[in-house]
Design a protein around this motif. Structure first.
Motif, PDB file in Angstrom:
ATOM      1  N   GLU A   1      48.091  56.691  46.317  1.00 49.02           N
ATOM      2  CA  GLU A   1      47.707  55.606  45.407  1.00 49.02           C
ATOM      3  C   GLU A   1      46.680  56.092  44.377  1.00 49.02           C
ATOM      4  O   GLU A   1      46.763  55.731  43.195  1.00 49.02           O
TER       5      GLU A   1
ATOM      6  N   SER B   1      47.287  56.382  40.240  1.00 53.76           N
ATOM      7  CA  SER B   1      46.428  55.763  39.230  1.00 53.76           C
ATOM      8  C   SER B   1      46.125  56.733  38.084  1.00 53.76           C
ATOM      9  O   SER B   1      45.708  56.301  37.012  1.00 53.76           O
TER      10      SER B   1
ATOM     11  N   GLN C   1      51.527  53.311  38.839  1.00 57.60           N
ATOM     12  CA  GLN C   1      50.239  52.623  38.966  1.00 57.60           C
ATOM     13  C   GLN C   1      49.916  52.432  40.441  1.00 57.60           C
ATOM     14  O   GLN C   1      50.806  52.284  41.259  1.00 57.60           O
ATOM     15  N   ALA C   2      48.664  52.468  40.761  1.00 50.72           N
ATOM     16  CA  ALA C   2      48.214  52.255  42.133  1.00 50.72           C
ATOM     17  C   ALA C   2      48.242  50.763  42.446  1.00 50.72           C
ATOM     18  O   ALA C   2      47.944  49.937  41.585  1.00 50.72           O
ATOM     19  N   GLU C   3      48.613  50.441  43.681  1.00 53.25           N
ATOM     20  CA  GLU C   3      48.616  49.050  44.123  1.00 53.25           C
ATOM     21  C   GLU C   3      48.044  48.974  45.533  1.00 53.25           C
ATOM     22  O   GLU C   3      48.474  49.712  46.417  1.00 53.25           O
TER      23      GLU C   3
END
Length: 132
Positions: free
Chosen positions: A82, A86, A92-94
């Motif tokens: 993650e 980013s 994208q990081a979640e």
């Protein structure tokens, strides 16, 4: 060196194959994803399933007493993914991805404790019976 590993005939092979699985997971996680994939697969289910497989794989290779370290290690691997996502423009990081990763690891731990960690021992036993 077999510290923490089950006494398997092909222990190093199983370990290397697991590391290849982790590398494949990392490359997949950092690669751009076509829009079609997102529409066809439930992303969180994919995360949980992948980490379930990682936990079951390594759970079949290491001694059960090291499973808590494996849980921490695989969860940290999910966090690393993650963080790296980013930093990439295409991903994208979640937080929910990390939650799904950890859920998969924990389910894998429960299944390993329930006996699914014997897959490697059983497979090697089957291989041994096939040899003339």
């Amino acid at each position: 060196l077999r510290f923490g590993m089950l006494p398997l005939r092909y222990a190093r092979t199983w370990l290397v194959a697991g590391l290849v699985l982790l590398a494949f997971g990392l490359v997949s996680a950092l690669s751009p994803v076509p829009a079609v994939v997102g529409a066809v697969f439930n992303d969180k289910l994919l995360h949980a399933t992948g980490f379930l497989v990682f936990m079951l794989w390594f759970g079949g290779v290491i001694e059960a007493r090291f499973a808590p370290f494996l849980v921490v290690g695989l969860s940290s691997y999910g966090l690393l993914i993650e963080l790296l996502q980013s930093l990439t423009p295409a991903r994208q990081a979640e937080v929910l991805d990390l939650v799904a990763d950890v859920a998969g690891v924990l389910l894998g731990w429960v299944l390993s404790a329930a006996g699914f960690s014997r897959w490697c021992v059983k497979l090697e036993s089957w291989f041994a019976r096939l040899k003339p």
